[in-house]
Design an enzyme around this catalytic site. Structure first.
Site, PDB file in Angstrom:
ATOM      1  N   CYS A 173      63.323   2.836   6.116  1.00 45.65           N
ATOM      2  CA  CYS A 173      63.472   2.376   7.502  1.00 45.65           C
ATOM      3  C   CYS A 173      64.125   1.001   7.531  1.00 45.65           C
ATOM      4  O   CYS A 173      64.800   0.649   8.481  1.00 45.65           O
ATOM      5  CB  CYS A 173      62.122   2.371   8.196  1.00 45.65           C
TER       6      CYS A 173
ATOM      7  N   GLU B 249      70.732   6.109  12.993  1.00 42.58           N
ATOM      8  CA  GLU B 249      70.087   6.021  11.675  1.00 42.58           C
ATOM      9  C   GLU B 249      70.480   7.261  10.856  1.00 42.58           C
ATOM     10  O   GLU B 249      70.120   8.383  11.212  1.00 42.58           O
ATOM     11  CB  GLU B 249      68.575   5.964  11.856  1.00 42.58           C
TER      12      GLU B 249
ATOM     13  N   GLU C 193      55.497   3.385  13.946  1.00 48.79           N
ATOM     14  CA  GLU C 193      56.425   2.711  13.028  1.00 48.79           C
ATOM     15  C   GLU C 193      57.636   3.619  12.917  1.00 48.79           C
ATOM     16  O   GLU C 193      57.585   4.671  12.264  1.00 48.79           O
ATOM     17  CB  GLU C 193      55.772   2.507  11.652  1.00 48.79           C
TER      18      GLU C 193
ATOM     19  N   LYS D 212      47.801  13.991   8.305  1.00 49.97           N
ATOM     20  CA  LYS D 212      48.761  15.104   8.177  1.00 49.97           C
ATOM     21  C   LYS D 212      49.920  14.622   7.341  1.00 49.97           C
ATOM     22  O   LYS D 212      50.618  13.678   7.709  1.00 49.97           O
ATOM     23  CB  LYS D 212      49.275  15.603   9.532  1.00 49.97           C
TER      24      LYS D 212
HETATM   25  P1  NAD Z   1      59.922  12.750  11.443  1.00 51.34           P
HETATM   26  O1  NAD Z   1      59.666  11.982  12.687  1.00 51.34           O
HETATM   27  O2  NAD Z   1      60.782  13.948  11.534  1.00 51.34           O
HETATM   28  O3  NAD Z   1      58.537  13.255  10.799  1.00 51.34           O
HETATM   29  C1  NAD Z   1      57.492  12.364  10.480  1.00 51.34           C
HETATM   30  C2  NAD Z   1      56.177  13.113  10.519  1.00 51.34           C
HETATM   31  O4  NAD Z   1      55.948  13.553  11.850  1.00 51.34           O
HETATM   32  C3  NAD Z   1      56.126  14.368   9.628  1.00 51.34           C
HETATM   33  O5  NAD Z   1      54.856  14.463   9.055  1.00 51.34           O
HETATM   34  C4  NAD Z   1      56.333  15.496  10.631  1.00 51.34           C
HETATM   35  O6  NAD Z   1      55.766  16.723  10.250  1.00 51.34           O
HETATM   36  C5  NAD Z   1      55.618  14.941  11.854  1.00 51.34           C
HETATM   37  N1  NAD Z   1      56.049  15.507  13.125  1.00 51.34           N
HETATM   38  C6  NAD Z   1      57.266  16.014  13.444  1.00 51.34           C
HETATM   39  N2  NAD Z   1      57.254  16.454  14.732  1.00 51.34           N
HETATM   40  C7  NAD Z   1      56.022  16.198  15.219  1.00 51.34           C
HETATM   41  C8  NAD Z   1      55.395  16.428  16.483  1.00 51.34           C
HETATM   42  N3  NAD Z   1      56.056  17.005  17.501  1.00 51.34           N
HETATM   43  N4  NAD Z   1      54.114  16.048  16.635  1.00 51.34           N
HETATM   44  C9  NAD Z   1      53.428  15.477  15.624  1.00 51.34           C
HETATM   45  N5  NAD Z   1      53.959  15.259  14.401  1.00 51.34           N
HETATM   46  C10 NAD Z   1      55.256  15.595  14.200  1.00 51.34           C
HETATM   47  O7  NAD Z   1      60.487  11.699  10.406  1.00 51.34           O
HETATM   48  P2  NAD Z   1      60.947  11.937   8.893  1.00 51.34           P
HETATM   49  O8  NAD Z   1      62.271  12.567   8.883  1.00 51.34           O
HETATM   50  O9  NAD Z   1      59.848  12.562   8.136  1.00 51.34           O
HETATM   51  O10 NAD Z   1      61.051  10.415   8.385  1.00 51.34           O
HETATM   52  C11 NAD Z   1      62.143   9.617   8.607  1.00 51.34           C
HETATM   53  C12 NAD Z   1      61.919   8.640   9.751  1.00 51.34           C
HETATM   54  O11 NAD Z   1      60.778   7.823   9.514  1.00 51.34           O
HETATM   55  C13 NAD Z   1      63.080   7.682   9.889  1.00 51.34           C
HETATM   56  O12 NAD Z   1      63.408   7.549  11.249  1.00 51.34           O
HETATM   57  C14 NAD Z   1      62.537   6.375   9.331  1.00 51.34           C
HETATM   58  O13 NAD Z   1      63.164   5.216   9.797  1.00 51.34           O
HETATM   59  C15 NAD Z   1      61.111   6.454   9.777  1.00 51.34           C
HETATM   60  N6  NAD Z   1      60.276   5.536   8.989  1.00 51.34           N
HETATM   61  C16 NAD Z   1      59.811   4.401   9.570  1.00 51.34           C
HETATM   62  C17 NAD Z   1      59.065   3.486   8.843  1.00 51.34           C
HETATM   63  C18 NAD Z   1      58.523   2.232   9.464  1.00 51.34           C
HETATM   64  O14 NAD Z   1      57.608   1.638   8.905  1.00 51.34           O
HETATM   65  N7  NAD Z   1      59.051   1.778  10.593  1.00 51.34           N
HETATM   66  C19 NAD Z   1      58.783   3.741   7.497  1.00 51.34           C
HETATM   67  C20 NAD Z   1      59.280   4.919   6.922  1.00 51.34           C
HETATM   68  C21 NAD Z   1      60.019   5.814   7.679  1.00 51.34           C
END
Ligand code: NAD
Length: 505
Positions: free
Chosen positions: A299, A401, A264, A190
């Site tokens: 991140c 963050e 992650e 997804k």
């Molecule tokens: P997010 O958690 O809002 O969304 C990430 C994904 O999850 C999207 O595809 C979204 O549609 C999906 N999603 C949202 N709600 C969901 C649910 N209830 N059930 C299933 N899927 C759901 O994050 P974002 O704003 O897209 O990305 C930023 C975040 O990602 C930051 O916190 C960043 O630190 C983290 N990140 C972590 C790493 C790592 O390797 N640790 C790498 C990149 C980004």
């Protein structure tokens, strides 16, 4: 035609072609839902297409396709699976200019400083996992029971649900799909609703070398599409990269079916400069570490910049001088060092934290601090690379963050003080120390609560560097061999009693 226009044309053509499409059974198709999500070019605010707003109907279709494909794919010898994935990597290499330009268009991340390196890193990561296919093996145990052969296997798990965010959508997709399929699983991906096209293009290219259904791609919102996918009874493994808040929901939804989960998640990472540091590398290290050229949307962003008091002013002057030289602009323009923030929502998030910071009388804006408007910046989401000082360490600006281009400088007196402050956060993703004192460096490694620790450098995670967080920053590590074995295989313990050896006598 200028490079900029030709980059834009190439990317736009792919965005239009992939608009309102999902990938099922190896084919791009239109979904049954008529609901769509607008996809915006962050550099201009213009619509570049739509992502299907998939729901349970498309989830069921994709999982069914992956389950069917799994029955045969798991039987393909591991080295052959690796060979096919390597062929996929070659295809990505051949079409890399399409991929990197679409990545810049989709995400607003600058082509030269971000999208090109991310594409290269994604191809390298794919190749690494392809080459490791022959290493997916169990262990032999000494015969503890008479006449018994005792060993473990490493088998594929089944259908994997992979959910990715928008900030590095290519690399994070490859980090999940490559090890999963090399290990014999099939995947439903997804994509992130804000940047769906580059991941879809990558899988479309990759899938050409694989049996249909090994990789399926759907798009949509978390609750409507992500949740039915991860809760689907035929999904046996969930791998997620995103925020802590969503990671927590995912762990809860996976629990009733005891589905293994890799998470992650986010961070609020310390970048610590001791007074004995080599400032020729530490000062640029603040800019690199904060990932300013990805608008701080990483991140690993070192957004808490701790500087020992003796060198505090000198380091700040050096950092500000360098920030002045960063050129912000359209992501597809190769002259841009810094691109655009992904969306209006993320812009609001940055503005929200900046309001909190500015309400505090002790806050000083050392560089940036403003949304860029007018001229080429008028319709896009541009915010100046920002460095603050004087923000209290307990302020949400220093604790939460932001995932935007805002870092806080924090002076400290002693090593013990800075370790205590750096660890005083629920996160534990990455941490960097700059020092020439070996003893301090080793003490830092022992005492810092972070899953990814660097001394005198702050490189981005990459192939063969095992990466993941502690505390609220996640569960499990990615990007290296152990991730393929630990996250995408399951083990059987086998005991075979060969019986007596003198049956023929
Ligand atoms: P997010 O958690 O809002 O969304 C990430 C994904 O999850 C999207 O595809 C979204 O549609 C999906 N999603 C949202 N709600 C969901 C649910 N209830 N059930 C299933 N899927 C759901 O994050 P974002 O704003 O897209 O990305 C930023 C975040 O990602 C930051 O916190 C960043 O630190 C983290 N990140 C972590 C790493 C790592 O390797 N640790 C790498 C990149 C980004």
């Amino acid at each position: 035609m200028s490079d900029f226009l030709s980059n834009f044309e190439k990317a736009n053509k792919n965005a239009k072609r992939l608009s309102n499409k999902i990938l099922i059974d190896g084919k791009l198709i239109s979904p049954s839902t008529n609901n769509k999500i607008d996809v915006i070019n962050p550099s201009t605010g213009e619509n570049i297409g739509e992502a299907p707003q998939c729901n349970k109907v498309e989830v069921d279709l994709a999982v069914k396709s992956s389950l069917n494909a799994f029955k045969e794919w798991k039987k393909v010898p591991a080295r052959e699976r690796g060979r096919l994935v390597e062929l996929g990597a070659r295809k990505l290499e051949q079409r890399r200019d399409e991929i990197e330009t679409l990545l810049a268009l989709d995400t607003g991340n600058a082509l030269r400083t971000q999208a090109k390196p991310e594409t290269s890193a994604s191809i390298e990561l794919t190749r690494m996992f392809a080459g490791l296919s022959g290493e997916i093996k169990g262990e032999n145990y000494p015969p503890n029971i008479a006449n018994t052969l005792h060993y473990t296997t490493r088998d594929p798990i089944g259908v994997v649900c992979a959910i990715v965010p928008w900030n590095a959508p290519l690399f994070l997709t490859v980090a999940k799909i490559a090890p999963a399929i090399v290990a014999g699983n099939t995947v439903v991906l997804k994509t992130a609703e804000q940047a769906p096209f580059c991941a879809l293009l990558l899988v479309e290219i990759f899938q050409q070398e694989l049996p249909p259904g090994v990789l399926n791609v759907i798009s949509g919102y978390g609750e409507e599409c992500g949740e039915p996918l991860l809760s689907h009874p035929d999904v046996r493994k969930i791998t997620f990269t995103g925020s802590f808040n969503v990671g927590k929901i995912i762990a809860q939804k996976a629990a009733p079916k005891l589905c293994p989960v890799t998470l992650e998640l986010g961070g609020k990472n310390p970048n610590i400069i001791m007074s004995d540091a080599d400032l020729d590398i530490a000062i640029p290290g603040v800019i690199d570490g904060m990932r300013y050229t990805r608008q701080g949307q990483a991140c690993t962003a070192g957004s808490r910049v701790y500087i020992q008091e003796k060198i505090y002013e000198k380091v700040l002057d050096g950092v500000v001088d360098r920030l002045k030289n960063l050129k912000m602009g359209n992501a597809l323009d190769e002259n841009s060092d810094v691109g655009a923030i992904i969306s209006e929502d993320q812009m609001k998030r940055t503005l929200h934290y900046m309001n909190i910071a500015k309400e505090n009388s002790s806050t000083k804006v050392l560089h940036g601090g403003n949304q860029k408007k007018g001229g080429e910046y008028q319709e896009g989401f541009f915010y100046e690379p920002t460095l603050l000082s004087g923000v209290p360490v307990k302020s949400p600006v220093c604790q939460e963050e932001i995932f935007g281009p805002v870092a806080c400088a924090i002076p400290f007196k002693s090593f013990d003080e800075v370790i205590e402050s750096a660890n005083d956060t629920p996160f534990g993703l990455s941490a960097v120390l700059w020092t020439q004192n070996l003893s301090r460096a080793l003490q830092f490694v022992e005492e810092i609560d972070a899953g990814f620790v660097q001394v005198n450098q702050c490189v981005a995670p990459r192939a063969n560097v095992s990466y993941g967080g502690l505390k609220m920053s996640g569960l499990g590590k990615e990007y290296a061999f152990d991730s393929m074995i630990n996250h995408f295989t399951q083990s059987k313990t086998v005991l075979i009693n060969r019986g007596s050896s003198n049956i023929d006598e």
